[in-house]
Design a protein around this motif. Structure first.
Motif, short mmCIF file in Angstrom:
data_model
loop_
_atom_site.label_atom_id
_atom_site.label_comp_id
_atom_site.label_asym_id
_atom_site.label_seq_id
_atom_site.Cartn_x
_atom_site.Cartn_y
_atom_site.Cartn_z
N HIS A 210 20.12 43.00 32.15
CA HIS A 210 19.79 42.15 31.97
C HIS A 210 18.92 42.11 33.05
N ALA A 211 17.37 41.41 32.86
CA ALA A 211 16.82 41.15 33.88
C ALA A 211 16.74 39.65 33.81
N VAL A 212 18.02 38.76 33.50
CA VAL A 212 18.49 37.88 33.61
C VAL A 212 19.51 36.90 34.28
N MET A 213 19.91 35.76 34.94
CA MET A 213 20.94 36.30 36.09
C MET A 213 22.43 36.26 35.54
N ARG A 234 32.59 37.75 28.63
CA ARG A 234 31.51 39.09 28.60
C ARG A 234 30.75 37.86 27.76
N SER A 235 28.95 38.69 27.78
CA SER A 235 27.49 38.54 27.06
C SER A 235 27.39 38.52 25.85
N LEU A 236 27.32 37.23 25.22
CA LEU A 236 26.56 36.84 23.53
C LEU A 236 25.41 38.01 23.91
N THR A 237 24.77 37.88 24.34
CA THR A 237 23.21 39.17 24.59
C THR A 237 23.70 40.37 23.58
N THR A 240 17.86 44.63 22.89
CA THR A 240 17.44 45.82 22.60
C THR A 240 15.85 46.57 23.47
N ARG A 241 15.35 47.33 22.38
CA ARG A 241 14.63 48.40 23.03
C ARG A 241 13.34 47.37 24.25
N GLU A 242 12.94 46.49 23.95
CA GLU A 242 11.86 45.54 24.71
C GLU A 242 13.05 44.45 26.27
N MET A 243 14.34 45.39 26.07
CA MET A 243 14.99 44.04 27.15
C MET A 243 14.35 44.44 28.08
N LYS A 244 14.30 43.53 29.51
CA LYS A 244 13.60 43.65 30.73
C LYS A 244 14.35 44.21 31.92
N ILE A 245 14.62 45.30 32.62
CA ILE A 245 16.03 45.94 33.41
C ILE A 245 15.34 45.89 34.52
N GLY A 246 16.76 45.58 35.29
CA GLY A 246 16.68 45.11 36.90
C GLY A 246 17.18 43.17 37.11
N LEU A 247 16.26 42.61 38.20
CA LEU A 247 16.38 41.37 38.56
C LEU A 247 15.36 40.30 38.47
#
Length: 268
Positions: A210-213, A234-237, A240-247
């Motif tokens: 996920h493009a959230v640090m 472990r992230s609690l996020t 989702t299909r709309e999740m932005k991938i990358g940095l």
């Protein structure tokens, strides 16, 4: 007695199979997911072929360098152990499972290091520049990261005297797991939930991309999912299909820029 003979015969068969079988199995798994995720995609694919060319280009570099660099490193580790295990500890399914768990634990902490040590992150971020995830993301790594990882993996192999058969089995399982959790294959929700209790699934690893640090620096597991729970990474996020991938605030690069990226001061 019959079970003992079956285990012995199975081990003799494994020892007779060359290391190339690892590539054969991994190649088959890669092919299945590459086709399957296009028939049953979890998220819509981005247009164009540039991303595919970048990912496969980085993989080609690794494949070309492997016989010259990576294979000799693995051979060194298998032939230069500090001590020799007794025979019962070499032909045991229980010990094999223990070795897989220990090597996966080492891989978990090594992955954390690739994120937290600045010099290592410069290489690993090439993998995270990818703005979409599918099976080709599993082979998108900088050659420098692959070489350093192979060298660092020698530490547990030499110290614990892990036999070559166990190393090959672990690496085969590891590669297949990485292909699986990077894949864009849509699993039934019940399967995903059930599997995620024990192993890393796409829903877990996509959050890692996920493009959230804060999410990028979480979910470090490779095979087993319990390491992130044990070590509280472990992230609690929820994926989702709309999740932005990358940095965050960084776009993907052309192939030549990806190769040079670790040696460049800033990336935008």
């Amino acid at each position: 007695m019959i079970i003992s003979e079956m285990v012995t015969n199975s081990w003799q068969l494994l020892e007779a199979v060359p290391g190339g079988a690892k590539l054969l199995v991994a190649g088959g798994v890669f092919g299945l997911f590459f086709i399957g995720e296009r028939l049953r995609a979890a998220a819509p694919y981005p247009p164009g072929k540039a991303r595919l060319i970048r990912n496969m280009g980085l993989w080609a570099i690794i494949l070309l360098a492997s016989p010259l660099i990576i294979t000799p490193i693995a051979a060194f580790g298998a032939n230069d152990l500090l001590w020799a295990r007794p025979a019962p500890l070499q032909n045991s399914l229980t010990v094999l499972l223990a070795d897989i768990i220990l090597l996966d634990l080492w891989t978990y902490w090594l992955h954390r290091a690739w994120h937290r040590v600045p010099a290592m992150w410069r290489f690993h971020r090439v993998h995270h520049f990818d703005e979409f995830l599918d099976s080709t993301s599993a082979v998108r790594f900088h050659l420098g990261e692959v070489v350093v990882s192979a060298l660092l993996r020698l530490i547990p192999i030499i110290v614990l005297a892990i036999p070559l058969t166990h190393i090959l089995i672990f690496e085969t399982v590891f590669i297949c797991a990485v292909i699986f959790h990077h894949s864009n294959f849509r699993l039934p929700e019940r399967w995903e939930q059930g599997l995620s209790r024990l192993i890393i699934t796409p829903s877990i690893h996509w959050v890692h991309h996920h493009a959230v640090m804060k999410d990028t620096h979480s979910n470090y597991g490779a095979i087993f999912s319990f390491w992130d729970r044990i070590f509280q990474s472990r992230s609690l996020t929820v994926r989702t299909r709309e999740m932005k991938i990358g940095l965050e605030s960084i776009e993907d690069k052309p192939l030549y820029r990806l190769v040079l990226s670790p040696f460049m001061r800033k990336e935008r």
